[in-house]
Motif scaffolding. Structure first.
Motif, PDB file in Angstrom:
ATOM      1  N   ASN A 739       0.858  -1.193   0.000  1.00 55.91           N
ATOM      2  CA  ASN A 739       0.000   0.000   0.000  1.00 55.91           C
ATOM      3  C   ASN A 739       0.888   1.234   0.000  1.00 55.91           C
ATOM      4  OD1 ASN A 739      -1.872   2.020   0.333  1.00 55.91           O
ATOM      5  ND2 ASN A 739      -2.935   1.029   2.049  1.00 55.91           N
ATOM      6  N   PRO A 740       1.312   1.672  -1.180  1.00 61.63           N
ATOM      7  CA  PRO A 740       2.259   2.796  -1.250  1.00 61.63           C
ATOM      8  C   PRO A 740       1.732   4.084  -0.629  1.00 61.63           C
ATOM      9  CG  PRO A 740       2.121   1.654  -3.353  1.00 61.63           C
ATOM     10  CD  PRO A 740       1.019   1.119  -2.508  1.00 61.63           C
ATOM     11  N   LYS A 741       0.401   4.213  -0.495  1.00 62.86           N
ATOM     12  CA  LYS A 741      -0.156   5.450   0.052  1.00 62.86           C
ATOM     13  C   LYS A 741      -0.384   5.390   1.556  1.00 62.86           C
ATOM     14  CE  LYS A 741      -2.417   6.923  -4.217  1.00 62.86           C
ATOM     15  NZ  LYS A 741      -3.687   7.388  -4.853  1.00 62.86           N
ATOM     16  N   HIS A 742      -0.105   4.259   2.161  1.00 72.80           N
ATOM     17  CA  HIS A 742      -0.303   4.154   3.603  1.00 72.80           C
ATOM     18  C   HIS A 742       0.668   5.091   4.317  1.00 72.80           C
ATOM     19  CE1 HIS A 742      -0.436   2.498   7.673  1.00 72.80           C
ATOM     20  NE2 HIS A 742      -1.586   1.919   7.321  1.00 72.80           N
ATOM     21  N   PRO A 743       0.217   5.741   5.412  1.00 75.56           N
ATOM     22  CA  PRO A 743       1.101   6.659   6.148  1.00 75.56           C
ATOM     23  C   PRO A 743       2.422   6.025   6.563  1.00 75.56           C
ATOM     24  CG  PRO A 743      -1.153   6.907   6.904  1.00 75.56           C
ATOM     25  CD  PRO A 743      -1.162   5.744   5.949  1.00 75.56           C
ATOM     26  N   MET A 744       2.417   4.710   6.847  1.00 78.24           N
ATOM     27  CA  MET A 744       3.656   4.053   7.247  1.00 78.24           C
ATOM     28  C   MET A 744       4.725   4.172   6.168  1.00 78.24           C
ATOM     29  SD  MET A 744       5.153   2.170   9.637  1.00 78.24           S
ATOM     30  CE  MET A 744       3.982   1.192  10.566  1.00 78.24           C
ATOM     31  N   MET A 745       4.308   4.241   4.932  1.00 79.88           N
ATOM     32  CA  MET A 745       5.245   4.312   3.824  1.00 79.88           C
ATOM     33  C   MET A 745       5.550   5.749   3.396  1.00 79.88           C
ATOM     34  SD  MET A 745       6.096   1.162   3.086  1.00 79.88           S
ATOM     35  CE  MET A 745       6.076   0.905   4.860  1.00 79.88           C
ATOM     36  N   ASN A 749       8.883  10.016   6.323  1.00 80.46           N
ATOM     37  CA  ASN A 749       9.842   9.738   5.255  1.00 80.46           C
ATOM     38  C   ASN A 749       9.184   8.894   4.171  1.00 80.46           C
ATOM     39  OD1 ASN A 749      12.463  10.700   6.673  1.00 80.46           O
ATOM     40  ND2 ASN A 749      11.570   9.265   8.151  1.00 80.46           N
ATOM     41  N   LYS A 750       9.436   9.221   2.942  1.00 81.51           N
ATOM     42  CA  LYS A 750       8.945   8.432   1.829  1.00 81.51           C
ATOM     43  C   LYS A 750       9.761   7.142   1.723  1.00 81.51           C
ATOM     44  CE  LYS A 750       6.750   7.659  -2.123  1.00 81.51           C
ATOM     45  NZ  LYS A 750       5.306   7.409  -2.176  1.00 81.51           N
ATOM     46  N   ILE A 751       9.087   5.990   1.827  1.00 82.94           N
ATOM     47  CA  ILE A 751       9.764   4.702   1.736  1.00 82.94           C
ATOM     48  C   ILE A 751       9.618   4.154   0.326  1.00 82.94           C
ATOM     49  CG2 ILE A 751       9.908   2.355   2.651  1.00 82.94           C
ATOM     50  CD1 ILE A 751      10.731   4.551   4.626  1.00 82.94           C
ATOM     51  N   GLU A 752      10.752   3.817  -0.277  1.00 82.78           N
ATOM     52  CA  GLU A 752      10.774   3.338  -1.645  1.00 82.78           C
ATOM     53  C   GLU A 752      11.542   2.014  -1.708  1.00 82.78           C
ATOM     54  OE1 GLU A 752      10.864   7.378  -4.226  1.00 82.78           O
ATOM     55  OE2 GLU A 752      12.672   6.980  -3.045  1.00 82.78           O
ATOM     56  N   PRO A 753      11.444   1.286  -2.813  1.00 81.72           N
ATOM     57  CA  PRO A 753      12.169   0.008  -2.923  1.00 81.72           C
ATOM     58  C   PRO A 753      13.656   0.123  -2.629  1.00 81.72           C
ATOM     59  CG  PRO A 753      10.554   0.168  -4.681  1.00 81.72           C
ATOM     60  CD  PRO A 753      10.530   1.496  -3.965  1.00 81.72           C
ATOM     61  N   LYS A 754      14.275   1.252  -2.960  1.00 89.77           N
ATOM     62  CA  LYS A 754      15.712   1.399  -2.721  1.00 89.77           C
ATOM     63  C   LYS A 754      16.064   1.357  -1.237  1.00 89.77           C
ATOM     64  CE  LYS A 754      15.863   6.478  -2.633  1.00 89.77           C
ATOM     65  NZ  LYS A 754      16.436   7.696  -3.248  1.00 89.77           N
ATOM     66  N   ASP A 755      15.058   1.629  -0.373  1.00 85.28           N
ATOM     67  CA  ASP A 755      15.315   1.620   1.062  1.00 85.28           C
ATOM     68  C   ASP A 755      15.493   0.199   1.602  1.00 85.28           C
ATOM     69  OD1 ASP A 755      15.242   4.440   1.713  1.00 85.28           O
ATOM     70  OD2 ASP A 755      13.122   4.359   1.176  1.00 85.28           O
ATOM     71  N   PHE A 756      15.256  -0.804   0.780  1.00 89.15           N
ATOM     72  CA  PHE A 756      15.464  -2.186   1.196  1.00 89.15           C
ATOM     73  C   PHE A 756      16.728  -2.768   0.583  1.00 89.15           C
ATOM     74  CE2 PHE A 756      10.981  -1.281   1.669  1.00 89.15           C
ATOM     75  CZ  PHE A 756      10.751  -1.719   2.963  1.00 89.15           C
ATOM     76  N   GLU A 757      17.583  -1.888   0.067  1.00 91.85           N
ATOM     77  CA  GLU A 757      18.884  -2.309  -0.446  1.00 91.85           C
ATOM     78  C   GLU A 757      19.926  -2.234   0.670  1.00 91.85           C
ATOM     79  OE1 GLU A 757      19.725   0.265  -3.703  1.00 91.85           O
ATOM     80  OE2 GLU A 757      18.050  -0.458  -4.933  1.00 91.85           O
ATOM     81  N   GLY A 758      20.895  -3.122   0.617  1.00 93.93           N
ATOM     82  CA  GLY A 758      21.991  -3.080   1.585  1.00 93.93           C
ATOM     83  C   GLY A 758      21.662  -3.660   2.940  1.00 93.93           C
ATOM     84  N   TRP A 759      20.532  -4.393   3.068  1.00 98.95           N
ATOM     85  CA  TRP A 759      20.219  -5.035   4.343  1.00 98.95           C
ATOM     86  C   TRP A 759      21.195  -6.178   4.598  1.00 98.95           C
ATOM     87  CZ3 TRP A 759      15.030  -4.850   7.088  1.00 98.95           C
ATOM     88  CH2 TRP A 759      14.408  -3.625   6.884  1.00 98.95           C
ATOM     89  N   VAL A 760      21.341  -6.571   5.846  1.00 99.16           N
ATOM     90  CA  VAL A 760      22.338  -7.582   6.201  1.00 99.16           C
ATOM     91  C   VAL A 760      21.673  -8.821   6.810  1.00 99.16           C
ATOM     92  CG1 VAL A 760      24.138  -5.858   6.563  1.00 99.16           C
ATOM     93  CG2 VAL A 760      22.734  -6.581   8.502  1.00 99.16           C
ATOM     94  N   GLN A 761      22.213  -9.965   6.486  1.00100.41           N
ATOM     95  CA  GLN A 761      21.927 -11.291   7.046  1.00100.41           C
ATOM     96  C   GLN A 761      20.534 -11.828   6.732  1.00100.41           C
ATOM     97  OE1 GLN A 761      23.807 -12.234  10.707  1.00100.41           O
ATOM     98  NE2 GLN A 761      22.305 -13.742  11.310  1.00100.41           N
ATOM     99  N   GLU A 762      19.492 -11.012   6.837  1.00100.59           N
ATOM    100  CA  GLU A 762      18.135 -11.498   6.607  1.00100.59           C
ATOM    101  C   GLU A 762      17.193 -10.313   6.495  1.00100.59           C
ATOM    102  OE1 GLU A 762      17.386 -13.803  10.100  1.00100.59           O
ATOM    103  OE2 GLU A 762      17.675 -12.094  11.432  1.00100.59           O
TER     104      GLU A 762
END
Length: 845
Positions: A739-745, A749-762
């Motif tokens: 739900n891209p329009k949900h306040p959580m996203m 801060n605007k949360i985008e797919p790039k914000d899930f890059e560079g995560w570690v271990q899991e």
């Protein structure tokens, strides 16, 4: 009975003293037990994936009942787990768990080996595991250790035939063992190893099964057991004054950082092993070594040695074991001429220990300081005392490759000899630190360039002291590590390894620094002196685009062991950026870029770990709403410190202090990982937490485990919520924003797919798989080949407030400085501001 009591006391004393480098205290029954092992020429290897995977009952049984030379090969050092007793994680946790394994082996009598594989975290399938581990290298390590240890039997902890049914590391360990069983005897496999080890073919390969692997006790009762061997590992040892399962429980309890402390058990207990390769024992179904000559006749020239030593065992004098000295020395002289180098070296070492034990010969080399530096010197205190009527001469003492002294001293009965030797440390002497951390490795592999170190449990002692003694005109060499002996008023006598350390080290306390804007920040760097009168310079190297106020600072610290803090002013760039800052000391023209980390617990020797001195810096454009955060700690994490990095004021809350209305002053309440598994008090405070939400608060729960540990109670949430074992182990798994329009996203801060890059271990773990319609899932993710999981982040309105449950691994991502994780967590902390202010504009609409 007196002998049994003596051994039991001696056994427990060895557990208490042997966690450092303390010398063994051997009673008559200790000596006899070791004599039984001396007279058994057979080896067994137990193999699994991690520390605490090993079956200590079976290892103890093989070592103490069968008297086999027994080893545990753990593929990893357990670096990817969690720590219930302290802050060590990742490579430091691997060091701690290595030492806990060694503590366990000191109890159950086994030896310990490792491969270079790095425990990178939970894996669902061996395909993923073996790809990340670099299968060929890890398989080569297993082959090498089989060729080196030469086990007659190998026992796998896990089943190689069930990929995908359990932890990928577990299945992979069994698959590697099954393949290496044959490769170890293949002259075309890993040819380069054959310069230092020989081909070897084990006789039997087993799988240590149980009813658990069959799904239920009922299924196990119905199963075909024609290839199963049943062992009663609850056997009682009158000579030891303990049952095998008691010893095993004490050994297993050394895994304290994993919460393995447990009571001891007694009584008959059945263990099952399934034959995978080799012939089933026929004459004695419980004899794993049937058909294998485990007597002294196994080696050429061994019959004469066995004739002597079996007689000693048969006629052992418990009152005065020294009466057997002449026979042991005679066997020793025969063994020196044996051609079989493998068994010769093993049994020579065992005989040397026995000779020292039966004469009460105490030899110790203790440095006057716990460490020294390359190019420096230290005094070594020598203590030698012969507590028998035997004539013993101390001919020479060698430290390293140098003969330090040739005293030619006669050691008279119970007359202590003390003297001091100077030890000059070479300027090229290596620092003492875990060898597998010396070079930067990869996600799945540690880098070890020296072949002879691969497999060793720990770095060899800085110095080995060789005492050349003479008994009945026969020279015998006794080897002892150089140690540091000291005492503390509340603990008494203690031992630690003697170490070689740099003259000084430097470090920055925080391993991740988050800059939420371009404001300059003062960065303190702590320099620790490890010798007297340290003088030099200190630099702080920064990434491109970052600025530091000074090129270098002069360093002067007079006293060894003192710390001094120096400050640099760092200015981040105006735009988002990541990099590494590294303090570098220059002393006497040599650059030192190491930080000293000390791991100290009562159940293991104190460890000095030299790591690269560096800190990750992140310039992050981040918005936040609210300021005061209440944090309820669970099993332990560094999330509070991470939130403070981006400007929040975090208040640690003791659950005992939670009362009606006490939480209203906080903008959000965060509950730490596994809190509902480990904090009993929360069962009685949950109603206050939910009331806080109802009155307009924002409550965030991080993951809790399901399964065996279970949750302490059911009202985890204001609505129905079922925590499962769902997890996404691939840190790069695609994430879909449902739900891209949900306040959580979007807020703040605007949360985008790039914000899930560079995560570690899991990505995360223990996601809910069922929830009330009041919950809104906002993310979807899945490991390759699996169905999407939508339970990683759930949000629900309750009364005037917001309830959030997340299994995302923020406890890993925030300390690692993952930018997107910070933005998403800031949004979670801000959701009550959306609820309280309906007019707040939502970004992205």
């Amino acid at each position: 009975m007196r002998h049994y009591l003596l051994f039991s006391l001696s056994f427990l004393l060895s557990i208490a003293l042997n966690y450092g480098q303390a010398p063994n205290r051997s009673s008559s029954t200790d000596i006899y037990h070791n004599l039984e092992k001396l007279n058994f020429l057979g080896s067994a290897m137990y193999l699994a994936a991690h520390p605490d995977d090993e079956n200590t009952r079976l290892i103890s049984y093989l070592s103490n009942e069968v008297h086999a030379r027994t080893a545990y090969l753990s593929i990893t050092r357990g670096d990817g787990g969690q720590n219930l007793i302290g802050p060590e994680l990742r490579e430091l946790l691997g060091v701690l768990r290595t030492e806990e394994l060694l503590a366990a082996r000191r109890v159950d009598g086994g030896k310990q080996f490792f491969t270079r594989a790095n425990d990178f975290g939970y894996s669902k399938h061996p395909d993923e595991t073996l790809k990340i581990w670099d299968k060929e290298k890890v398989l080569g390590d297993v082959v090498h250790l089989i060729r080196k240890f030469k086990p007659d039997v190998i026992i796998n902890r896990f089943d190689h035939r069930t990929p995908g049914s359990t932890h990928g590391h577990h299945t992979s360990s069994a698959m590697l063992s099954e393949e290496a069983f044959s490769l170890a005897a293949d002259a075309n496999a890993y040819k380069e190893q054959l310069q230092s080890v020989e081909l070897w073919q084990p006789t039997r390969l087993f799988f240590n099964t149980s009813w658990w692997f069959f799904g239920s006790q009922e299924n196990f009762e119905k199963a075909d057991k024609s290839r199963l061997i049943n062992l009663d590992i609850g056997v009682y040892y009158p000579m030891l004054g303990m049952s095998n399962n008691e010893i095993a429980s004490i050994a297993s309890s050394q895994h304290r950082c994993q919460g393995f402390g447990r009571p001891t058990f007694r009584g008959s207990e059945q263990e099952y092993i399934e034959l995978l390769k080799g012939e089933m024992p026929v004459n004695d179904p419980s004899n794993l070594f049937e058909g294998i000559d485990t007597s002294w006749s196994r080696i050429k020239g061994g019959e004469a040695i066995g004739e002597i030593l079996y007689a000693v065992e048969e006629q052992f004098n418990f009152k005065d074991p020294s009466t057997h000295l002449n026979d042991l020395v005679k066997a020793y002289t025969l063994l020196i001429n044996v051609e079989d180098d493998h068994w010769k070296q093993i049994k020579l070492n065992e005989l040397e220990d026995l000779i020292a034990a039966i004469t009460g010969l105490y030899l110790e080399a203790s440095a006057e300081a716990p460490y020294s530096n390359p190019g420096n010197s230290v005094n070594v205190n020598i203590e030698a005392v012969n507590r028998s009527n035997t004539l013993i001469r101390l001919k020479s003492i060698s430290i390293g490759d140098k003969i330090a002294v040739e005293p030619k001293i006669t050691l008279d009965n119970n007359i202590k000899k003390n003297f001091t030797l100077p030890l000059n440390v070479s300027s090229t002497k290596r620092f003492t630190s875990p060898y597998w951390l010396s070079e930067k490795g990869s996600l799945g592999m540690y880098r070890v360039d020296e072949f002879e170190l691969i497999g060793r449990p720990e770095t060899p002692a800085a110095f080995i002291v060789e005492f050349l003694i003479e008994i009945n005109s026969v020279p015998v060499t006794i080897k002892k590590p150089l140690v540091y002996r000291y005492s503390e008023p509340d603990k008494g006598e203690l031992y630690s390894p003697f170490e070689i350390l740099p003259p000084a080290t430097s470090g920055i306390r925080d391993k991740v620094l988050i800059f939420a804007d371009a404001t300059p920040r003062e960065i303190p760097v702590t320099v620790k002196a490890l010798k007297e009168n340290v003088q030099g310079t200190l630099q702080l190297r920064v990434p491109e685009g970052w600025k530091v106020d000074t090129t270098s600072l002069p360093v002067q610290i007079e006293k060894n062991g003192d710390d001094k803090t120096y400050s640099f002013l760092i200015t981040p760039p105006a735009t988002e950026s990541e990099g590494i800052i590294a303090p570098v000391l220059t002393i006497d023209g040599t650059e030192i870029s190491k930080e000293l980390v000390t791991i100290a617990y009562d159940h293991i020797p104190t460890q000095s770990v030299l790591l690269p001195s560096e800190t990750k810096v992140v310039r992050l454009n981040i918005e936040k709403a609210g300021q005061d955060i209440g944090y309820i700690m669970g099993a332990g994490d560094e999330v509070p410190e991470s939130l403070e990095q981006i400007g929040y004021t975090v208040h640690r809350i003791d659950p005992i202090d939670i009362q009606p209305g006490a939480l209203d002053k906080y903008d959000a309440i965060v509950v730490g990982i596994r809190a509902y598994n480990v904090v009993d008090e929360l069962e009685f405070k949950q109603s206050f937490l939910l009331e806080y939400v109802k009155n307009g608060g924002n409550l965030i729960l991080q993951y809790n485990t399901s399964g065996r540990t279970g949750l302490k109670f059911e009202n985890l949430a204001p609505y129905s919520l079922e925590v499962s074992r769902d997890r996404v182990t691939d840190e790069n798994a695609p994430v879909t924003i449902l739900n891209p329009k949900h306040p959580m996203m979007n807020f703040p801060n605007k949360i985008e797919p790039k914000d899930f890059e560079g995560w570690v271990q899991e990505r995360g773990l223990y996601f809910p798989d069922q929830w009330d319609p009041a919950f809104i899932p906002v993310l979807s993710m899945a490991d390759p080949g699996e169905t999407p999981k939508e339970g990683s982040l759930l949000i629900a309105s309750y009364g005037k407030g917001t309830y959030i449950y997340t299994g995302l691994s923020f406890f890993r991502e925030l300390p690692a400085g993952v930018s997107g994780a910070y933005k998403l967590f800031a949004n979670m902390l801000s959701q009550n501001k959306v609820q309280l202010n309906k007019e707040t504009p939502v970004k992205g609409k």
